[in-house]
Design a protein around this motif. Sequence first.
Motif, PDB file in Angstrom:
ATOM      1  N   SER A 104      89.124  77.490 -54.933  1.00 48.87           N
ATOM      2  CA  SER A 104      88.480  77.362 -53.541  1.00 48.87           C
ATOM      3  C   SER A 104      88.687  78.549 -52.874  1.00 48.87           C
ATOM      4  O   SER A 104      89.153  79.288 -53.079  1.00 48.87           O
ATOM      5  CB  SER A 104      89.318  76.280 -52.995  1.00 48.87           C
ATOM      6  OG  SER A 104      90.586  76.599 -52.947  1.00 48.87           O
ATOM      7  N   PHE A 141      91.444  78.564 -44.419  1.00 45.61           N
ATOM      8  CA  PHE A 141      91.773  77.270 -44.072  1.00 45.61           C
ATOM      9  C   PHE A 141      91.057  76.850 -42.757  1.00 45.61           C
ATOM     10  O   PHE A 141      90.458  75.649 -42.637  1.00 45.61           O
ATOM     11  CB  PHE A 141      93.275  77.175 -43.981  1.00 45.61           C
ATOM     12  CG  PHE A 141      93.625  75.697 -43.693  1.00 45.61           C
ATOM     13  CD1 PHE A 141      93.249  74.612 -44.435  1.00 45.61           C
ATOM     14  CD2 PHE A 141      94.258  75.494 -42.485  1.00 45.61           C
ATOM     15  CE1 PHE A 141      94.008  73.371 -44.146  1.00 45.61           C
ATOM     16  CE2 PHE A 141      94.581  74.229 -42.118  1.00 45.61           C
ATOM     17  CZ  PHE A 141      94.485  73.044 -43.065  1.00 45.61           C
ATOM     18  N   PHE A 160      88.325  68.837 -50.108  1.00 47.77           N
ATOM     19  CA  PHE A 160      89.458  69.663 -50.790  1.00 47.77           C
ATOM     20  C   PHE A 160      90.416  68.972 -51.903  1.00 47.77           C
ATOM     21  O   PHE A 160      91.077  69.711 -52.454  1.00 47.77           O
ATOM     22  CB  PHE A 160      89.956  70.954 -49.918  1.00 47.77           C
ATOM     23  CG  PHE A 160      89.065  71.860 -49.678  1.00 47.77           C
ATOM     24  CD1 PHE A 160      88.928  73.336 -50.144  1.00 47.77           C
ATOM     25  CD2 PHE A 160      88.212  71.846 -48.602  1.00 47.77           C
ATOM     26  CE1 PHE A 160      88.157  73.918 -49.785  1.00 47.77           C
ATOM     27  CE2 PHE A 160      87.316  72.460 -48.277  1.00 47.77           C
ATOM     28  CZ  PHE A 160      87.278  73.916 -49.151  1.00 47.77           C
ATOM     29  N   GLN A 161      90.480  67.778 -51.340  1.00 49.37           N
ATOM     30  CA  GLN A 161      91.413  66.887 -52.545  1.00 49.37           C
ATOM     31  C   GLN A 161      90.849  67.231 -54.030  1.00 49.37           C
ATOM     32  O   GLN A 161      91.365  66.941 -55.097  1.00 49.37           O
ATOM     33  CB  GLN A 161      91.280  65.385 -52.210  1.00 49.37           C
ATOM     34  CG  GLN A 161      91.976  64.550 -52.924  1.00 49.37           C
ATOM     35  CD  GLN A 161      91.741  63.172 -52.607  1.00 49.37           C
ATOM     36  OE1 GLN A 161      91.848  62.580 -51.540  1.00 49.37           O
ATOM     37  NE2 GLN A 161      91.915  62.141 -53.701  1.00 49.37           N
ATOM     38  N   SER A 203      94.108  78.811 -50.377  1.00 46.69           N
ATOM     39  CA  SER A 203      95.461  78.020 -49.929  1.00 46.69           C
ATOM     40  C   SER A 203      95.445  76.751 -50.786  1.00 46.69           C
ATOM     41  O   SER A 203      96.364  76.457 -51.300  1.00 46.69           O
ATOM     42  CB  SER A 203      95.431  77.512 -48.460  1.00 46.69           C
ATOM     43  OG  SER A 203      94.226  76.988 -48.328  1.00 46.69           O
ATOM     44  N   PHE A 204      94.409  76.193 -51.010  1.00 45.54           N
ATOM     45  CA  PHE A 204      94.286  74.943 -51.791  1.00 45.54           C
ATOM     46  C   PHE A 204      94.419  75.163 -53.251  1.00 45.54           C
ATOM     47  O   PHE A 204      95.171  74.687 -54.044  1.00 45.54           O
ATOM     48  CB  PHE A 204      92.915  73.906 -51.430  1.00 45.54           C
ATOM     49  CG  PHE A 204      93.051  73.193 -49.950  1.00 45.54           C
ATOM     50  CD1 PHE A 204      93.614  71.953 -50.173  1.00 45.54           C
ATOM     51  CD2 PHE A 204      92.458  73.824 -49.219  1.00 45.54           C
ATOM     52  CE1 PHE A 204      93.816  71.511 -48.756  1.00 45.54           C
ATOM     53  CE2 PHE A 204      92.486  73.213 -48.026  1.00 45.54           C
ATOM     54  CZ  PHE A 204      93.327  72.106 -47.662  1.00 45.54           C
ATOM     55  N   SER A 222      97.511  74.136 -55.695  1.00 48.00           N
ATOM     56  CA  SER A 222      97.429  73.263 -56.950  1.00 48.00           C
ATOM     57  C   SER A 222      98.050  73.768 -58.066  1.00 48.00           C
ATOM     58  O   SER A 222      98.635  73.120 -58.895  1.00 48.00           O
ATOM     59  CB  SER A 222      95.717  73.007 -57.170  1.00 48.00           C
ATOM     60  OG  SER A 222      95.178  74.277 -57.587  1.00 48.00           O
TER      61      SER A 222
END
Length: 280
Positions: A142, A146, A155-156, A200-201, A205
């Motif tokens: 990603s 943010f 973004f899940q 960030s994501f 993860s």
Amino acid sequence: MARQTLTNGFLSGFMHVGLALVLLAYLPIAFLCRLVYRLLIRPFAAGEDLRGKVVLITGASSGIGENLAYEYARKGACVALVARTEIALRAVAKTARELGAPDTLVVPADITNVDEAKRAVEETVAHFGKLNHLVANAGVWSSCFFEEITNVSAFQNVMDLNFWGAVYPTYFALPYLKASRGNIVVTASVAGRVPVARMSFYNASKAAVIRFYETLRAEVGPHVRVTILMPGYVVSNLTMGKGVQKDGNVGFDEEARDVRTHPSISLNHRYFHSSSSVDR
């Protein structure tokens, strides 16, 4: 003169006895060390004999997964290749056979779906009769700030693929890996340790992947080896700018690509910011 001769004889005898005692103490220890090295250290230092071993690789259609498939093939392993794009997988399988893989299996599957992850493992075991290595490699990047995100729920998908896309096949593969005393290899990232802006994501993860597999290693360590890869910059579709964009769609971001590939840009405070402040 007689006293000196006696003294010299005593010292000579003492030295010989001392040397004999040292040798008696040293030789068994040296033999034991050599035995331990030959039986316990050298086999691992030389690397595992992968000839005929069965390896399931997720995210095998490109990038790190594709190249890991080729490395396993060169060492004589059979490879089961899992990804969503069947055409790309078949091309990888063809090259793997040319490089030395005795057999290959193509399994088109979306491993973010628990049933498809289970199917990928079961088809591999049904085809080869066993499973020795699971390489949980599939992932997505990603690339946006943010606060610029316009569809945060999308973004899940980053967590679904990077985390659950590793956990699901691991869950179903674990009984077979315990039976073969096999190995789980999971592709994390240095980003799971080092917070980098615009990611960030992705960072979160990969941090979850690292902590999960560190914990799993503590749980199954005597029976299954767990290897956590934390590469830095690797040329692939991801580092060329492909990732989840701020609108939630997967696409190419040339600005993000340039940030990652040009240090003079990436060191700009807009992209890398640290603070010494602490919430109290």
